[in-house]
Design an enzyme around this catalytic site. Structure first.
Site, PDB file in Angstrom:
ATOM      1  N   ARG A 175       0.456  -0.829   0.037  1.00 20.87           N
ATOM      2  CA  ARG A 175       0.155   0.232  -0.401  1.00 20.87           C
ATOM      3  C   ARG A 175       0.833   0.934   0.481  1.00 20.87           C
ATOM      4  O   ARG A 175       1.709   1.049   0.327  1.00 20.87           O
ATOM      5  CB  ARG A 175      -0.609  -0.039   1.438  1.00 20.87           C
ATOM      6  N   VAL A 176       0.553   2.011  -0.176  1.00 24.08           N
ATOM      7  CA  VAL A 176       1.692   3.274  -1.189  1.00 24.08           C
ATOM      8  C   VAL A 176       0.319   4.485   0.154  1.00 24.08           C
ATOM      9  O   VAL A 176       0.837   5.557   0.409  1.00 24.08           O
ATOM     10  CB  VAL A 176       1.256   4.414  -1.984  1.00 24.08           C
ATOM     11  N   ASP A 177      -0.740   4.314   0.590  1.00 24.99           N
ATOM     12  CA  ASP A 177      -1.699   4.780   1.695  1.00 24.99           C
ATOM     13  C   ASP A 177      -1.940   4.519   2.644  1.00 24.99           C
ATOM     14  O   ASP A 177      -0.678   3.315   3.513  1.00 24.99           O
ATOM     15  CB  ASP A 177      -3.135   5.035   1.302  1.00 24.99           C
ATOM     16  N   ASP A 178      -2.534   4.476   4.008  1.00 25.63           N
ATOM     17  CA  ASP A 178      -2.300   4.639   5.489  1.00 25.63           C
ATOM     18  C   ASP A 178      -2.835   3.454   5.561  1.00 25.63           C
ATOM     19  O   ASP A 178      -3.357   3.352   7.018  1.00 25.63           O
ATOM     20  CB  ASP A 178      -2.471   5.357   6.506  1.00 25.63           C
TER      21      ASP A 178
END
Ligand code: PRX
Length: 667
Positions: A535-538
């Protein structure tokens, strides 16, 4: 596309243990089908949809309209416009009418290995109709939402299909969620009805579900929301009826109430774009998102992907260890397999109970052809040693599948070699609650060039594009790495977020205009195969369960002793990722083991046991930029002991914080 030839092959039933050619026999054939799916999605999916019964046919042309580019207006996706159908009809009645009513639809085993049930297609249809009639008698009609909080018993897929039969929208809530999470999900969709069970045994532990539902109903009532009816299934050897709290007037026993209904309930013919179900999932912000799926598009995507990715054909035996509380259980345990007319093997307990041989004995017992699981379970099974699988005859297996999180090379080889005897393809499928169906996956044919850890090739209708994360421009060339976005539309794609179309547009279509943003990073190699880099998000992925760091943070900060929290994911040998929380206490509170326990219990109560942090790292202060943004990159390095590689920390407001946090690690 050699349409007739392909369709004829699709419809050929294969005996479960007999070898048979794959549906797609070469890379060229895959490419031709794939190309058509991208260049002419309307024609391609229109033909694929002919595998299912449509009460009203949709026109061959003009049934697909969409816009996914916010610069051109609101996001809107419509497949098979003009058509009406019903998923439960296609999963059940179609097979019964074709003379397969006596074939087993579900082979179920409980937590205890001697507890077994066989449910034929006919019996499942009867149960589905009875549940649907009960729902109808309680005023449920098309478009109403029904919450399902059941353990992995055959009644769970039956309840889903009963809702689908009426056009009611089910919201299955995973049995590991707490009362607060159940209440939040019930209220978000204005649910009036909850289907549940007394409880379930998981390993040696009985878990009371009805008590959680009661607590959830009380929380709803506090907020002014009344749950009108609770239907409760007795799972006697887990939590007996006598030990179950009861609310006369609201609660009904499943056996009596459903048993009193007739087994006939005509399906409601639904427009292709009506809602089929919603499923809550986590995102980067605190509030879970109710992902909405359609009737027609979801059905076609689920059924066709089962056929082309896992080679499911009528009569096959498919063992899936997923829970229906997550999307894999919806698409690849319940809907997709039944659309293919297979027998589904379902396990009601934990797969390592009573020992590491349980699932392998089940493969042998039912002669499973497809085995679908998640890397987390593979890693636990692998740890228990090769002696367990070696005790069972696994020669019926033909396709090994996995999804939900990255599969490390070691697990891949064990799956392929020890379990599949090096002759079964490993279909490590990348997809999401939002994509509804497998999106990037290895092809199950022998022509496919398998690579351990790669998610393989895009499935039909999926056009992956790799963007530079900072400029948002497409990375040139075949070999590339960056942010994974998808161009175009596919039938099983989510249609909106319940009650919040604006959030749907902002989360998925605003970050990179003209594309669906997946939230994942990805690399494409020189052969055009895709490797998911995380994932590149939280959002973090714990044992295949997707959790938003913000959700855990808000659960922690709800506690009176917690002033601030920052949650990150760290590598974990079994779970893939573990939850690691940096916590700043309010001035008067003490950093102690007792306090740690209090905070952990609070998260358990607020979200559920699976969201409890593995580590609480005391942080008298958090590393922040001068504008007040927490530097998670720095926290990740501190948590994993890589403080020598902190990178540029010149923007830190108080550089001394880093030193202090390193000193407090493990304290
Ligand atoms: O990060 C990706 C990871 O799981 C996320 C989707 O989670 P969820 O909606 O809960 O669906 C799980 C069941 C498909 C993705 O954004 N993910 C899923 N499959 C894979 C994966 N990561 C690596 N490899 C996969 N095969």
């Amino acid at each position: 596309m050699q349409r007739l030839e392909v369709l004829a092959r699709q419809l050929t039933a294969g005996a479960a243990t007999e070898d048979r050619p794959p549906l797609v026999r070469s890379h060229e054939e895959y490419q031709a089908l794939y190309k058509k799916s991208i260049e002419d999605p309307e024609g391609f999916w229109g033909e694929m949809a002919q595998s299912y019964h449509w009460h009203t046919k949709f026109p061959p042309r003009g049934h697909l309209t969409y816009n996914t580019d916010l610069r051109r207006g609101p996001v809107n996706i419509q497949f098979f416009r003009g058509g009406t159908t019903n998923i439960s009809y296609n999963c059940l009645d179609r097979w019964v009418e074709a003379g397969r009513g006596e074939s087993p639809a579900i082979l179920w085993e409980g937590n205890d290995e001697s507890e077994r049930k066989t449910i034929s297609y006919r019996q499942l249809l009867d149960e589905v109709c009875r549940i649907a009639n009960w729902l109808k008698a309680h005023g449920v009609k098309k478009g109403d939402t029904v919450t399902i909080y059941l353990p992995m018993v055959p009644e769970l897929p039956a309840a889903m299909l009963a809702c689908a039969r009426l056009g009611a929208v089910h919201s299955v809530v995973f049995g590991g969620f707490s009362a607060e999470s159940v209440a939040q999900r019930v209220m978000d969709c204005n649910g009036k009805i909850i289907l549940t069970a007394t409880g379930i045994n998981r390993g040696t532990k009985p878990i009371g579900l009805k008590t959680i539902v009661d607590a959830a109903c009380a929380l709803c009532a506090k907020s002014g929301h009344a749950v009108a009816s609770v239907l409760c299934l007795e799972v006697a050897n887990a939590v007996p009826a006598a030990a179950t709290p009861w609310h006369a007037g609201r609660d009904e026993w499943w056996a009596e109430a459903v048993g009193a209904q007739t087994p006939d309930c005509p399906p409601v013919w639904l427009a292709a774009e009506d809602r089929s179900f919603l499923l809550y999932t986590s995102g980067s912000t605190g509030k879970p998102k109710g992902v909405v799926h359609s009737v027609g598009g979801y059905m076609v995507g689920a059924g066709i992907s089962c056929r082309y990715l896992y080679d499911m054909r009528p009569g096959d035996v498919v063992f899936n260890t997923a829970d229906c509380g997550w999307i894999t259980g919806h698409t690849y345990l319940a809907y997709g397999p039944l659309l293919c007319g297979v027998t589904v093997v379902m396990l009601g307990g934990i797969p390592t109970h009573p020992d590491g041989g349980r699932v392998w004995r089940m493969v042998e017992r039912y002669k499973a052809r497809q085995f679908y699981t998640a890397p987390t379970l593979l890693r636990s099974l692998l740890q228990l040693g090769d002696a367990w699988p070696k005790q069972s005859d696994l020669s019926s297996l033909r396709v090994l599948a996995s999804a939900g999180e990255p599969m490390n090379e070691h697990a891949w080889h064990w799956f392929h070699e020890t379990i599949g005897n090096s002759r079964c393809p490993v279909v490590d499928t990348w997809w999401q609650t939002e994509t509804g169906m497998g999106a990037i996956a290895p092809q199950p044919g022998p022509w496919f060039q398998a690579k351990a850890g790669s998610a393989g090739l895009p499935f039909f209708g999926i056009e992956p594009v790799i963007l530079d994360p900072t400029t948002g421009t497409e990375m040139p060339g075949v070999a590339a790495e960056g942010v994974l976005v998808l161009r175009g539309v596919w039938p099983a794609m989510m249609r909106t977020l319940h009650g919040d179309h604006d959030r749907f547009e902002q989360v998925y279509f605003a970050p990179y205009k003209g594309f669906y943003f997946t939230g994942d990073g990805c690399r494409r190699d020189e052969d055009g195969q895709y490797w998911i880099t995380g994932r590149v998000d939280d959002v973090i992925n714990v044992s295949g369960h997707r959790i938003g760091t913000a959700e855990v943070e808000s659960a922690l900060t709800e506690h009176a002793d917690c002033a601030e929290a920052a949650v990150i994911g760290v590598d974990h040998p079994l779970k893939g990722q573990a939850i690691y929380a940096f916590v700043t206490l309010v001035g008067s509170s003490h950093q102690s083991e007792g306090m740690r326990k209090l905070l952990m219990d609070h998260v358990r109560k607020s979200i559920g046991p699976f969201a409890v942090p593995d580590v609480i790292h005391w942080a008298p202060a958090l590393p922040k930029t001068r504008s007040g943004k927490i530097m998670r990159r720095v926290l990740r390095k501190i948590a994993s002991g890589e403080e020598k590689e902190l990178g540029d920390i010149s923007t830190l407001a108080e550089p001394g914080v880093v030193e202090m946090l390193i000193r407090l690690r493990g304290k």
